[in-house]
Design a protein around this motif. Structure first.
Motif, PDB file in Angstrom:
ATOM      1  N   VAL A  52       0.853  -1.187   0.000  1.00 14.09           N
ATOM      2  CA  VAL A  52       0.000   0.000   0.000  1.00 14.09           C
ATOM      3  C   VAL A  52       0.886   1.232   0.000  1.00 14.09           C
ATOM      4  N   VAL A  53       0.498   2.259  -0.768  1.00 12.81           N
ATOM      5  CA  VAL A  53       1.362   3.410  -1.023  1.00 12.81           C
ATOM      6  C   VAL A  53       0.786   4.681  -0.416  1.00 12.81           C
ATOM      7  N   LEU A  54       1.659   5.423   0.268  1.00 10.88           N
ATOM      8  CA  LEU A  54       1.363   6.770   0.755  1.00 10.88           C
ATOM      9  C   LEU A  54       2.450   7.693   0.246  1.00 10.88           C
ATOM     10  N   VAL A  55       2.068   8.865  -0.290  1.00 15.22           N
ATOM     11  CA  VAL A  55       3.033   9.840  -0.794  1.00 15.22           C
ATOM     12  C   VAL A  55       2.956  11.098   0.055  1.00 15.22           C
ATOM     13  N   GLN A  56       4.120  11.637   0.420  1.00 11.52           N
ATOM     14  CA  GLN A  56       4.195  12.830   1.248  1.00 11.52           C
ATOM     15  C   GLN A  56       5.196  13.822   0.670  1.00 11.52           C
ATOM     16  N   PRO A  57       4.987  15.126   0.920  1.00 16.13           N
ATOM     17  CA  PRO A  57       5.995  16.106   0.500  1.00 16.13           C
ATOM     18  C   PRO A  57       7.293  15.883   1.263  1.00 16.13           C
ATOM     19  N   GLN A  58       8.407  16.281   0.664  1.00 20.60           N
ATOM     20  CA  GLN A  58       9.679  16.223   1.373  1.00 20.60           C
ATOM     21  C   GLN A  58       9.974  17.584   1.977  1.00 20.60           C
ATOM     22  N   ARG A  70       3.907   0.208   2.435  1.00 21.22           N
ATOM     23  CA  ARG A  70       3.611  -0.733   3.520  1.00 21.22           C
ATOM     24  C   ARG A  70       3.323  -2.097   2.904  1.00 21.22           C
ATOM     25  N   PRO A  71       4.154  -3.121   3.187  1.00 20.45           N
ATOM     26  CA  PRO A  71       3.981  -4.416   2.526  1.00 20.45           C
ATOM     27  C   PRO A  71       2.601  -5.022   2.756  1.00 20.45           C
ATOM     28  N   TYR A  72       2.018  -5.499   1.672  1.00 20.19           N
ATOM     29  CA  TYR A  72       0.793  -6.293   1.728  1.00 20.19           C
ATOM     30  C   TYR A  72       1.170  -7.772   1.812  1.00 20.19           C
ATOM     31  N   ASN A  73       2.197  -8.152   1.060  1.00 18.91           N
ATOM     32  CA  ASN A  73       2.811  -9.475   1.163  1.00 18.91           C
ATOM     33  C   ASN A  73       4.238  -9.285   1.662  1.00 18.91           C
ATOM     34  N   GLN A  74       4.607  -9.981   2.737  1.00 16.59           N
ATOM     35  CA  GLN A  74       5.963  -9.854   3.258  1.00 16.59           C
ATOM     36  C   GLN A  74       6.956 -10.481   2.283  1.00 16.59           C
ATOM     37  N   PRO A  75       8.042  -9.765   1.956  1.00 21.21           N
ATOM     38  CA  PRO A  75       8.958 -10.255   0.920  1.00 21.21           C
ATOM     39  C   PRO A  75       9.934 -11.327   1.375  1.00 21.21           C
ATOM     40  N   PHE A  76      10.165 -11.470   2.711  1.00 24.35           N
ATOM     41  CA  PHE A  76      11.131 -12.468   3.155  1.00 24.35           C
ATOM     42  C   PHE A  76      10.582 -13.193   4.375  1.00 24.35           C
ATOM     43  N   LYS A  82       7.529  -3.321   8.292  1.00 23.68           N
ATOM     44  CA  LYS A  82       6.434  -2.365   8.485  1.00 23.68           C
ATOM     45  C   LYS A  82       6.364  -1.376   7.327  1.00 23.68           C
ATOM     46  N   TYR A  83       7.500  -0.769   6.985  1.00 25.23           N
ATOM     47  CA  TYR A  83       7.544   0.219   5.906  1.00 25.23           C
ATOM     48  C   TYR A  83       8.859   0.112   5.143  1.00 25.23           C
ATOM     49  N   PHE A  84       8.781   0.357   3.847  1.00 32.12           N
ATOM     50  CA  PHE A  84       9.917   0.781   3.042  1.00 32.12           C
ATOM     51  C   PHE A  84       9.678   2.253   2.725  1.00 32.12           C
ATOM     52  N   VAL A  85      10.635   3.109   3.040  1.00 27.95           N
ATOM     53  CA  VAL A  85      10.458   4.543   2.832  1.00 27.95           C
ATOM     54  C   VAL A  85      11.431   5.009   1.752  1.00 27.95           C
ATOM     55  N   TYR A  86      10.879   5.429   0.609  1.00 30.41           N
ATOM     56  CA  TYR A  86      11.670   5.947  -0.514  1.00 30.41           C
ATOM     57  C   TYR A  86      11.749   7.460  -0.358  1.00 30.41           C
ATOM     58  N   LEU A 195      -3.118   0.233  -3.737  1.00 31.08           N
ATOM     59  CA  LEU A 195      -2.273  -0.955  -3.672  1.00 31.08           C
ATOM     60  C   LEU A 195      -1.503  -1.080  -4.977  1.00 31.08           C
ATOM     61  N   ILE A 196      -0.211  -1.418  -4.870  1.00 31.43           N
ATOM     62  CA  ILE A 196       0.618  -1.601  -6.060  1.00 31.43           C
ATOM     63  C   ILE A 196       1.298  -2.961  -5.979  1.00 31.43           C
ATOM     64  N   ASP A 197       1.477  -3.610  -7.107  1.00 30.56           N
ATOM     65  CA  ASP A 197       2.068  -4.945  -7.135  1.00 30.56           C
ATOM     66  C   ASP A 197       3.595  -4.846  -7.085  1.00 30.56           C
ATOM     67  N   ILE A 198       4.236  -5.991  -6.840  1.00 31.88           N
ATOM     68  CA  ILE A 198       5.685  -6.064  -6.786  1.00 31.88           C
ATOM     69  C   ILE A 198       6.290  -5.719  -8.141  1.00 31.88           C
ATOM     70  N   GLY A 199       7.420  -5.023  -8.111  1.00 31.00           N
ATOM     71  CA  GLY A 199       8.180  -4.758  -9.321  1.00 31.00           C
ATOM     72  C   GLY A 199       7.612  -3.699 -10.231  1.00 31.00           C
ATOM     73  N   LYS A 200       6.649  -2.907  -9.770  1.00 31.71           N
ATOM     74  CA  LYS A 200       6.053  -1.872 -10.605  1.00 31.71           C
ATOM     75  C   LYS A 200       6.797  -0.545 -10.418  1.00 31.71           C
ATOM     76  N   SER A 201       6.903   0.214 -11.502  1.00 32.24           N
ATOM     77  CA  SER A 201       7.590   1.503 -11.422  1.00 32.24           C
ATOM     78  C   SER A 201       6.746   2.492 -10.637  1.00 32.24           C
ATOM     79  N   LEU A 202       7.413   3.246  -9.759  1.00 28.76           N
ATOM     80  CA  LEU A 202       6.739   4.183  -8.871  1.00 28.76           C
ATOM     81  C   LEU A 202       6.936   5.631  -9.286  1.00 28.76           C
ATOM     82  N   GLY A 203       7.953   5.889 -10.035  1.00 24.86           N
ATOM     83  CA  GLY A 203       8.380   7.232 -10.381  1.00 24.86           C
ATOM     84  C   GLY A 203       9.892   7.213 -10.490  1.00 24.86           C
TER      85      GLY A 203
END
Length: 731
Positions: A52-58, A70-76, A82-86, A195-203
């Motif tokens: 699941v994706v949330l976008v915030q200003p920097q 926020r992972p919907y499916n745990q990768p490992f 809990k979060y991957f923060v780009y 919700l976004i799937d694995i391996g999809k371009s985000l920007g």
């Protein structure tokens, strides 16, 4: 179990990382939480997993945004993220430049993420109608504003009006709310995060400084007071990079700040976990997807990380704190060392931690002909402590183990009883390596385990003795979630749970075959209960009351009996919400939501305590007694009574169970359990303390698996009456 993940940046896009940009301890006062990197041109970002994706200003940069996945499916397997923060994506890849920005429209050059949310938005809104005065008219498609993905422009007063303190959970657990508007409904909070799937371009990561965080998931809950936990709020989400800077005004506050670092891991160590037997997909700049496995993960994806050869060891110990947090693992009064580290044939005594942070970092080269390096340790232990236990959450152990447990016989030299405090046997891990110029270098990865090898010193805890013997009550003092946590959901539903994913260990094999080594996670359940009262005129009144149920669930065990079901262990511990009416006769939804199966049921027995009849509960799976869950039930008022006695600036508040009598009998030979509840906590100086309420709160049980207060049981309408027989016994 095989695992698959996707590299977060396009293949070949990660630049050479400088030493100060890497994750981890930089000094005794600074810990980098963000793995930073500098780009000389934009590079595509990709979703590491489905989420699941949330976008915030920097903050401080109007041309950049941060994205939280926020992972919907745990990768490992075994690693709950809990979060991957780009940090540092191009704002123009998401929004228009309007004063009130809109999400950009789909085109041949937009990202997979933008394409998907445009399609979803159109599918939801097109064709909607409203009926008014028997006339049907189309509802116009609203502007696709930035708020639909949680984004709101930064304002000058965000730092002073409380905006930055809003928890991220308020976004990820938000629901659309509909309000009446004529004969139809309008949405009040009109977004749910996409919700976004694995391996999809985000920007695209923008030119300049960027970064990525990896946050471990210790549960979805809130504290209703300051527990000195890391604050995952908008301030954190919007920063160009995150770090912990020690500024506590007392040594104990500084120690609590250092504890926060253990909720973060290095992105290079995360990917290094896949080298052994899994794969990572990566996408090239021309959108070709290539899978990497084995040492190709290191050479093709991780080589430019400064920390590519660092192995991290995190040890959780007593009361969910890091190893030796309470100084109970120091070898002796004259030797402050608490651990041995090195290789299996060469261990040296040292202190756990790196630059005073609660993590060990290994980056040594080795000379061997293996495809792995040896990282070995020995831990301080007490030979008189019978409940010693060690459970591996993450890491490839070469020491003899069973289902990720290292049992007592493999930890201690039981024939050497000359010293009470000593080191365990050697515990060894296999670390994938890479041959560079004849040197076998570590490939970065993560080792995490929970270890309880000594008891805590409560000698100053208001003259109360905790864990002083092997009574049943000592079991409870470390298995339930903190009594101060509450659900993350903000709604009026009558069944809300908070999840607590810090492992608890029990090892009572010497006491009972039903209580062999197990590792547990927890839930706190807020629910409405009811009871019927028959009046003198034979009329019936129904009363309701809020109940709180604390649950510790076994997620793995070495118990030696057949009732355990592997599917019960396979189910995770998640925050949940539901409307479960207390007047229903079919409770299958309730038992499925809490215990994972509709075949569970509650039974109750009537005992007489001090001339008062009391219902005591037991949990059963069909007709068999349950051994997979520990339960503690109290009312919300009783919980509030305990919270009111928590001293100011206390932390890590748990239940304390005081056994008032050795055994309690009902009608001479029918045994039941009775304890009074208090709190065990760290005071403002970090001293372990115990406090009891002025009014006694007693809990009862026919079993150590389900204890409740009288008030809780009175409002438990789902139980079936059973008769106590001479064969009924406390277990």
């Amino acid at each position: 179990m095989s695992a698959k993940s996707h590299f977060f940046i396009e293949s070949g896009g990660f630049p050479a990382q400088l030493s100060g940009q890497g994750f981890g301890p930089q000094s005794e006062t600074v810990f980098n939480l963000t793995s930073r990197f500098s780009l000389d041109a934009p590079k595509k970002a990709f979703s590491i997993c489905k989420g699941v994706v949330l976008v915030q200003p920097q903050t401080g940069n109007p041309d950049k945004v941060n994205l939280i996945l926020r992972p919907y499916n745990q990768p490992f397997p075994g690693l709950n993220i809990k979060y991957f923060v780009y940090r540092g994506l191009q704002k123009s890849d998401f929004f228009t430049t309007n004063s009130e920005p809109l999400i950009i429209t789909k085109s041949s050059s937009t990202s997979d993420f933008i394409n998907k949310i445009n399609d979803d938005f159109s599918a939801f809104h097109e064709g909607r109608v409203k009926i008014e005065n028997n006339t049907t008219t189309s509802i116009p498609v609203p502007p696709f504003t930035a708020k639909f993905i949680g984004y709101e422009k930064e304002k000058e007063d965000d730092a002073t009006n409380g905006t930055l303190l809003i928890p991220l959970s308020d976004f990820f657990f938000k629901e659309s709310k509909f309000v009446a508007a004529g004969e139809t409904f309008d949405e009040k909070d009109d977004f749910e995060l996409p919700l976004i799937d694995i391996g999809k371009s985000l920007g695209n990561f923008a030119e300049g400084l960027c970064g990525i965080d990896v946050v471990l998931n210790y549960g979805d809950y809130k504290h209703d007071f300051d527990n000195a936990d890391f604050a995952f709020n908008l301030e954190y989400a919007r920063k160009p990079f995150a770090e912990i800077t020690i500024n506590g005004d007392t040594p104990f506050k500084q120690k609590l700040q250092r504890e926060q670092s253990t909720q973060f891991i290095d992105i290079v160590a995360f990917y290094g976990l896949f080298v052994k037997e899994n794969r990572i997909e990566t996408t090239t700049s021309s959108n070709e997807i290539i899978a990497k496995a084995g040492t190709a993960i290191y050479t093709d994806l991780l080589f430019n990380f400064f920390n590519k050869n660092k192995v991290y060891l995190y040890i959780q110990s007593n009361r969910h704190r890091s190893y030796n947090f309470y100084n109970n693992y120091t070898l002796s009064e004259t030797n402050d060392k608490d651990i041995k580290i090195g290789t299996s044939d060469n261990l040296i005594e040292t202190n756990y931690g790196n630059l005073n942070w609660p993590v060990l970092v290994f980056d040594n080269n080795q000379l061997n002909s293996n495809d792995y390096n040896d990282i070995s340790i020995a831990l301080n232990a007490s030979l008189s402590y019978e409940e010693i236990a060690l459970y591996i959450s993450t890491g490839s152990i070469s020491t003899e183990s069973e289902r990720d447990f290292v049992i007592k016989e493999n930890l201690l030299d039981l024939e050497n009883n000359s010293l009470d405090s000593t080191f365990t046997k050697t515990i060894s891990f296999k670390i994938p390596n890479i041959n560079e110029s004849g040197q076998r270098k570590n490939i970065s990865c993560l080792i995490r385990f929970t270890y309880i090898g000594k008891e805590l010193d409560f000698s100053s805890a208001n003259n109360y003795t905790i864990w002083s013997d092997k009574k049943r009550h000592s079991l409870y003092n470390n298995i339930f979630p903190n009594l101060t946590i509450t659900p993350v959901f903000n709604n009026s539903q009558n069944f809300l749970t908070a999840s607590f994913n810090r492992e608890s260990l029990i090892n009572y094999k010497g006491f009972s075959n039903y209580m062999n080594e197990s590792v547990l996670n927890g839930l706190v359940v807020f629910q409405e209960g009811k009871k019927d009262v028959v009046n003198p005129d034979s009329s019936t009144e129904t009363f309701s009351k809020e109940k709180v149920l604390f649950i510790a669930k076994k997620i793995e065990t070495l118990d030696e009996f057949s009732i355990h079901k592997t599917e019960v262990f396979a189910q995770g511990v998640f925050a949940k919400k539901a409307n479960i009416a207390p007047n229903l006769m079919d409770y299958s939804n309730y038992f499925s939501s809490l215990y994972g199966s509709k075949d569970y049921n509650l039974k109750h027995y009537i005992i007489n305590d001090l001339n008062t009849d009391i219902k005591i509960l037991s949990l059963n799976l069909k007709n068999n007694f349950d051994f997979d869950f520990y339960n503690l039930g109290i009312t919300r008022e009783e919980l509030d009574t305990l919270k009111k006695i928590i001293p100011l600036n206390s932390t890590n508040v748990n239940f304390y169970f005081n056994e008032e009598l050795e055994n309690l009998t009902n009608e001479g030979d029918k045994v039941y359990l009775k304890y009074s509840l208090g709190i065990a906590f760290e005071d403002y100086n970090g001293v372990l303390s115990v406090k009891m309420p002025a009014t006694t709160i007693s809990v009862f049980g026919i079993s150590h698996k389900f204890l409740t207060t009288k008030e809780y049981s009175d409002y438990e309408e789902k139980s079936i009456l059973q008769t106590i027989s001479n064969e009924t016994e406390v277990i």
